[in-house]
Design an enzyme around this catalytic site. Structure first.
Site, PDB file in Angstrom:
ATOM      1  N   LYS A 116       0.973  -1.200   0.024  1.00  0.00           N
ATOM      2  CA  LYS A 116      -0.047  -0.112   0.018  1.00  0.00           C
ATOM      3  C   LYS A 116       1.011   1.247  -0.005  1.00  0.00           C
ATOM      4  CE  LYS A 116      -4.163  -1.478   2.003  1.00  0.00           C
ATOM      5  NZ  LYS A 116      -5.298  -1.249   2.957  1.00  0.00           N
ATOM      6  N   LYS A 208      -5.984  -9.726  -7.641  1.00  0.00           N
ATOM      7  CA  LYS A 208      -7.323  -9.756  -6.821  1.00  0.00           C
ATOM      8  C   LYS A 208      -8.434  -9.020  -7.385  1.00  0.00           C
ATOM      9  CE  LYS A 208      -8.337  -9.056  -2.356  1.00  0.00           C
ATOM     10  NZ  LYS A 208      -7.863  -8.521  -0.968  1.00  0.00           N
ATOM     11  N   LYS A 211     -12.125  -2.995  -6.766  1.00  0.00           N
ATOM     12  CA  LYS A 211     -13.035  -1.835  -7.504  1.00  0.00           C
ATOM     13  C   LYS A 211     -12.213  -0.743  -8.077  1.00  0.00           C
ATOM     14  CE  LYS A 211     -17.374  -2.028  -7.638  1.00  0.00           C
ATOM     15  NZ  LYS A 211     -18.105  -1.764  -8.897  1.00  0.00           N
TER      16      LYS A 211
END
Ligand code: TRP
Length: 345
Positions: A116, A208, A211
């Protein structure tokens, strides 16, 4: 004899972006199953959502949207506790305590932080670095014993166990002296199982489902309409071979594996049994069946999400009530922890 703690389930979903089929199969569907056999707390982890840059209005809406999805999927807010994290200050309070137990070396090994934070790690928020400690506090502040999560959260669960263990060891004498026997916290266990704990992108079976994917065809949203669902499945990437007749044949075929896994998870069967029906056949036949199944499972959930979202009164009442009941569990545990630690209250 190691102390036994009563079984209690805790899990959380971040209110970032809208929810998709991956969230449903990897988390929400499992949460619903757990409520038949366990006392459960299901949290909307809004404090975690702040670890990356966030927009206040979006956070508020996304928090209600996750709560609506919990209820729409079948979580009963009377039997379980449904609430948003920031309302129960004990999560943040215990995080400080656990920050002083967790080691910097442990946090440095967290792969999700590295992903991240990306290249510019110096510029990541300190909250993002501390994310796994807040997650440990979420679980331990209730002495939860079981945590249904997706595969990607396994490392965070191991960290939570390490933190609990170190707390129990470091303060063993005080813990015993205050009448808690040989353990103050249980070592929480991850519950990771089933054919689709990790749902992949429909465009790339090695990534993965997300959205935020560049292609809107990569994910199926929980509020997508029937046509959108069918179209996305029809367009899903596959390979030129026919389907294998058993799950072993899916090795090295990530897209086929993903679609068969989704079918199996939606229909509560194994990949082998799906392939007993569709093995040897063409993808087009299988995809048509998968589209029908997905629409059948998601349509009622979508309808209920839309109904709940039309008027946030019901959601807000559920969250307020849940927070009150959550605090009633967390406060005494936090007070006991303060006594163990020598913090005057
Ligand atoms: N980190 C989890 C995720 O992204 C969300 C989460 C926060 C969580 N706190 C938790 C999950 C506690 C289980 C238990 O999926």
């Amino acid at each position: 004899m190691a102390k036994k703690f009563p079984e209690l389930v805790f899990s959380g979903v971040q209110p970032t972006g809208s929810l998709h089929l991956g969230n449903y199969l990897g988390a929400l569907k499992r949460f619903v199953e757990m409520q038949a056999t366990h006392d459960c707390l299901y949290c909307v982890v809004d404090l975690h959502a702040m670890t990356m840059p966030h927009d206040p209005a979006q956070l508020r809406e996304a928090t209600r949207a996750v709560a609506a999805a919990y209820l729409a999927c079948g979580i009963d807010p009377k039997r379980n506790i449904v609430f948003n994290q920031s309302r129960v200050a004990e999560h943040a309070e215990l995080t400080w305590v656990l920050n002083c137990v967790a080691r910097v070396g442990w946090l440095n090994r967290m792969t999700q932080f590295k992903e991240k934070a990306g290249k510019d790690r110096e510029n990541a928020s300190a909250g993002l670095y501390d994310y796994p400690v807040l997650m440990a506090a979420d679980i331990l502040v209730y002495r939860a014993t079981h945590v249904p999560v997706g595969e990607d959260q396994k490392q965070h669960l191991e960290l939570a166990r390490d933190i609990a263990q170190k707390f129990n060891n470091d303060f063993a004498a005080s813990i015993a002296e205050h009448g808690h026997g040989d353990a103050f916290f249980p070592l929480p266990e991850p519950l990771i199982q089933g054919p689709a704990t990790r749902v992949m992108s429909l465009r790339d079976g090695t990534k993965k489902m997300s959205k935020s994917d560049a292609s809107e065809f990569a994910s199926i949203g929980l509020t997508d309409d029937d046509d959108a669902i069918a179209q996305k499945i029809r367009r899903a990437k596959t390979d030129p071979e026919p389907l294998p007749s058993e799950a072993a044949g899916l090795k090295g075929r990530p897209e086929a594996d993903n679609l068969v896994g989704i079918f199996a998870a939606l229909n509560d069967e194994t990949k082998d049994s799906v392939l007993r029906q569709f093995g040897g056949g063409q993808f087009s036949t299988f995809k048509a069946a998968l589209a029908d199944l997905t629409v059948a499972k998601l349509a009622p959930i979508r309808a209920e999400i839309l109904r709940l979202r039309a008027d946030s009164g019901e959601i807000d009442r559920v969250l307020a009530d849940g927070a009150e009941r959550a605090r009633a569990i967390a406060r005494p545990i936090m007070d006991q922890a303060k006594d163990v630690l020598g913090l005057i209250r």
